[in-house]
Design a protein around this motif. Structure first.
Motif, PDB file in Angstrom:
ATOM      1  N   GLY A 116       4.746   1.230 -12.102  1.00  0.00           N
ATOM      2  CA  GLY A 116       4.963   1.142 -10.661  1.00  0.00           C
ATOM      3  C   GLY A 116       4.044   0.133 -10.014  1.00  0.00           C
ATOM      4  N   SER A 117       2.808   0.032 -10.489  1.00  0.00           N
ATOM      5  CA  SER A 117       1.858  -0.943  -9.958  1.00  0.00           C
ATOM      6  C   SER A 117       2.294  -2.369 -10.280  1.00  0.00           C
ATOM      7  CB  SER A 117       0.462  -0.693 -10.537  1.00  0.00           C
ATOM      8  OG  SER A 117      -0.001   0.598 -10.184  1.00  0.00           O
ATOM      9  N   ILE A 118       2.834  -2.547 -11.492  1.00  0.00           N
ATOM     10  CA  ILE A 118       3.301  -3.878 -11.893  1.00  0.00           C
ATOM     11  C   ILE A 118       4.483  -4.320 -11.032  1.00  0.00           C
ATOM     12  CG2 ILE A 118       4.443  -5.167 -13.756  1.00  0.00           C
ATOM     13  CD1 ILE A 118       2.714  -3.550 -15.722  1.00  0.00           C
ATOM     14  N   ALA A 138       0.833  -1.210   0.000  1.00  0.00           N
ATOM     15  CA  ALA A 138       0.000   0.000   0.000  1.00  0.00           C
ATOM     16  C   ALA A 138       0.864   1.255   0.000  1.00  0.00           C
ATOM     17  CB  ALA A 138      -0.933  -0.020   1.215  1.00  0.00           C
ATOM     18  N   ALA A 139       1.938   1.238   0.803  1.00  0.00           N
ATOM     19  CA  ALA A 139       2.841   2.393   0.853  1.00  0.00           C
ATOM     20  C   ALA A 139       3.512   2.614  -0.494  1.00  0.00           C
ATOM     21  CB  ALA A 139       3.894   2.179   1.938  1.00  0.00           C
ATOM     22  N   HIS A 140       3.862   1.523  -1.167  1.00  0.00           N
ATOM     23  CA  HIS A 140       4.471   1.624  -2.499  1.00  0.00           C
ATOM     24  C   HIS A 140       3.501   2.278  -3.481  1.00  0.00           C
ATOM     25  CE1 HIS A 140       6.558   0.369  -6.196  1.00  0.00           C
ATOM     26  NE2 HIS A 140       5.365  -0.035  -6.624  1.00  0.00           N
ATOM     27  N   LEU A 141       2.244   1.832  -3.473  1.00  0.00           N
ATOM     28  CA  LEU A 141       1.249   2.397  -4.397  1.00  0.00           C
ATOM     29  C   LEU A 141       0.996   3.873  -4.103  1.00  0.00           C
ATOM     30  CD1 LEU A 141      -1.386  -0.484  -4.694  1.00  0.00           C
ATOM     31  CD2 LEU A 141       0.441   0.126  -6.291  1.00  0.00           C
ATOM     32  N   VAL A 142       0.913   4.212  -2.818  1.00  0.00           N
ATOM     33  CA  VAL A 142       0.721   5.617  -2.441  1.00  0.00           C
ATOM     34  C   VAL A 142       1.887   6.456  -2.955  1.00  0.00           C
ATOM     35  CG1 VAL A 142       0.666   7.214  -0.488  1.00  0.00           C
ATOM     36  CG2 VAL A 142      -0.732   5.148  -0.430  1.00  0.00           C
ATOM     37  N   GLY A 143       3.094   5.912  -2.835  1.00  0.00           N
ATOM     38  CA  GLY A 143       4.272   6.622  -3.323  1.00  0.00           C
ATOM     39  C   GLY A 143       4.228   6.825  -4.828  1.00  0.00           C
ATOM     40  N   ASP A 178       7.841  14.759  -3.818  1.00  0.00           N
ATOM     41  CA  ASP A 178       9.292  14.628  -3.727  1.00  0.00           C
ATOM     42  C   ASP A 178       9.672  13.144  -3.641  1.00  0.00           C
ATOM     43  OD1 ASP A 178      11.981  14.760  -3.267  1.00  0.00           O
ATOM     44  OD2 ASP A 178      11.855  16.057  -1.505  1.00  0.00           O
ATOM     45  N   LYS A 179      10.435  12.664  -4.623  1.00  0.00           N
ATOM     46  CA  LYS A 179      10.818  11.253  -4.662  1.00  0.00           C
ATOM     47  C   LYS A 179      11.660  10.836  -3.460  1.00  0.00           C
ATOM     48  CE  LYS A 179      10.827  10.708  -9.704  1.00  0.00           C
ATOM     49  NZ  LYS A 179      11.644  10.311 -10.876  1.00  0.00           N
ATOM     50  N   ASN A 180      12.487  11.748  -2.974  1.00  0.00           N
ATOM     51  CA  ASN A 180      13.408  11.392  -1.900  1.00  0.00           C
ATOM     52  C   ASN A 180      12.691  10.914  -0.645  1.00  0.00           C
ATOM     53  OD1 ASN A 180      15.704  12.060  -3.409  1.00  0.00           O
ATOM     54  ND2 ASN A 180      15.520  14.225  -2.872  1.00  0.00           N
ATOM     55  N   TRP A 181      11.474  11.409  -0.415  1.00  0.00           N
ATOM     56  CA  TRP A 181      10.714  11.000   0.759  1.00  0.00           C
ATOM     57  C   TRP A 181      10.022   9.655   0.544  1.00  0.00           C
ATOM     58  CZ3 TRP A 181      11.121  13.381   5.324  1.00  0.00           C
ATOM     59  CH2 TRP A 181      11.617  14.693   5.347  1.00  0.00           C
ATOM     60  N   LEU A 182       9.804   9.288  -0.713  1.00  0.00           N
ATOM     61  CA  LEU A 182       9.013   8.104  -1.021  1.00  0.00           C
ATOM     62  C   LEU A 182       9.849   6.902  -1.452  1.00  0.00           C
ATOM     63  CD1 LEU A 182       6.148   9.932  -2.951  1.00  0.00           C
ATOM     64  CD2 LEU A 182       6.101   9.097  -0.598  1.00  0.00           C
ATOM     65  N   LEU A 183      11.087   7.120  -1.890  1.00  0.00           N
ATOM     66  CA  LEU A 183      11.928   6.025  -2.351  1.00  0.00           C
ATOM     67  C   LEU A 183      12.195   4.952  -1.289  1.00  0.00           C
ATOM     68  CD1 LEU A 183      14.566   7.745  -4.680  1.00  0.00           C
ATOM     69  CD2 LEU A 183      12.585   6.359  -5.316  1.00  0.00           C
ATOM     70  N   PRO A 184      12.271   5.305   0.010  1.00  0.00           N
ATOM     71  CA  PRO A 184      12.477   4.249   1.015  1.00  0.00           C
ATOM     72  C   PRO A 184      11.397   3.185   1.029  1.00  0.00           C
ATOM     73  CG  PRO A 184      12.963   6.387   1.963  1.00  0.00           C
ATOM     74  CD  PRO A 184      12.354   6.648   0.622  1.00  0.00           C
ATOM     75  N   PHE A 185      10.221   3.483   0.435  1.00  0.00           N
ATOM     76  CA  PHE A 185       9.127   2.517   0.416  1.00  0.00           C
ATOM     77  C   PHE A 185       8.873   1.958  -0.974  1.00  0.00           C
ATOM     78  CE2 PHE A 185       8.364   5.391   3.976  1.00  0.00           C
ATOM     79  CZ  PHE A 185       8.192   4.489   5.012  1.00  0.00           C
ATOM     80  N   ASN A 186       9.712   2.338  -1.939  1.00  0.00           N
ATOM     81  CA  ASN A 186       9.544   1.861  -3.306  1.00  0.00           C
ATOM     82  C   ASN A 186       9.998   0.407  -3.402  1.00  0.00           C
ATOM     83  OD1 ASN A 186       9.998   1.308  -6.156  1.00  0.00           O
ATOM     84  ND2 ASN A 186       9.753   3.504  -6.481  1.00  0.00           N
TER      85      ASN A 186
END
Length: 224
Positions: free
Chosen positions: A184-186, A19-24, A34-42
Motif C-alpha cells: 500500500g505504501s508503494i 497521508a490519508a492513503h497511508l492512514v487508510g 472497515d475498508k468501505n470507509w477508507l476506499l474513497p481515499f485509496n
C-alpha cells in the motif's frame, strides 16, 4: 491566482491525499478497520477522490495545451494539439484504469517478476515512441521550458512505471504480500510521484502560456 499559489494548493492537496492513503492502509492492515470507509481515499483504486483529483489535473493540462496551441506557431501547433489529446486519454485512463486491460496473467510465468503488471510493456513502448515523436518539438523549445517538461515527465514515469515495476517485483518474488501496508505504501508513493510530475508540468505550461498571452482567462457561464 498566481502559478505559485496554484502550485502550493495542488501540492498541499496531494500531500493530504497521500497521508490519508497511508492512514487508510495502516487502519486496514494494522487495526482491521472497515475498508468501505477508507476506499474513497485509496490511491490505488479507480473513480475515487485521489483519481478524480489526478484526472482533473490531467484535464487542466489538456486544456492549457490546447490554449497554447491556439497562440503557437503553425509548425508546432499540431504537437501541442496532440499532447492535449494524449492528456485527455490519460485522464480517462486514470479514472477507469484502462491500462489494466493489458494485464495478461498467462504471460507472467514467462516474464520477470518485475513485469507482473504486463501493461507496463506496451505503455513503455508507447513512451519510447512518443519520446522519438516529440524529439524535434522539444528541441524547438527554450532550454528552461524543455528542462521543466523533461523533469516532470521523468518524475511522472518514475511513479507510473518505475514504482509499478518495483511493487510487482517485490510481490512476485515473495518479499512482501500484495495485501499489506508495504505494498500500500508503494502504490501510494507511485501515485504521489505521478501527481508531483503532473503538477510540475501544469505549472510549466501555465507559465509558458502566460508569457505568450500575459495571463490565462477562464470564462464560466451557467445557463438556467
Amino acid at each position: 491566482m498566481t502559478t505559485r499559489k496554484l502550485r502550493a494548493i495542488l501540492l498541499t492537496i496531494s500531500g493530504t491525499l497521500f497521508a490519508a492513503h497511508l492512514v487508510g492502509e495502516v487502519g486496514i492492515y494494522a487495526f482491521d478497520a472497515d475498508k468501505n470507509w477508507l476506499l474513497p481515499f485509496n490511491m490505488d483504486r479507480e473513480f475515487n477522490i485521489p483519481t478524480l483529483f489526478s484526472s482533473s489535473i490531467m484535464l487542466a493540462c489538456a486544456y492549457t495545451l490546447n490554449e497554447i496551441k491556439k497562440v503557437s506557431e503553425k509548425h508546432t501547433s499540431k504537437d501541442w494539439g496532440l499532447l492535449s489529446k494524449i492528456f485527455i486519454f490519460l485522464a480517462i485512463d486514470e479514472l477507469f484504469q484502462i491500462h489494466e486491460i493489458f494485464i495478461i496473467p498467462d504471460l507472467r510465468p514467462y516474464l520477470s517478476p518485475a513485469l507482473g503488471s504486463t501493461w507496463v510493456i506496451p505503455y513503455t513502448a508507447l513512451v519510447i515512441y512518443l519520446g522519438w515523436r516529440f524529439n524535434k518539438f522539444l528541441r524547438s523549445l527554450k532550454k528552461q521550458t524543455r528542462q521543466k517538461f523533461l523533469q516532470s515527465a521523468t518524475i511522472f514515469l518514475t511513479g507510473a512505471v518505475g514504482m509499478e515495476v518495483v511493487g510487482s517485483y517485490l510481490v512476485r518474488s515473495g518479499n512482501i504480500r500484495l495485501h499489506s501496508i508495504w505494498y500500500g505504501s508503494i502504490t501510494g508513493l507511485e501515485e504521489l510521484l505521478e501527481l508531483l510530475g503532473l503538477i510540475m508540468f501544469l505549472i510549466a505550461l501555465a507559465n509558458y502560456l502566460i508569457k505568450k498571452n500575459g495571463a490565462i482567462h477562464l470564462d464560466v457561464s451557467i445557463y438556467i
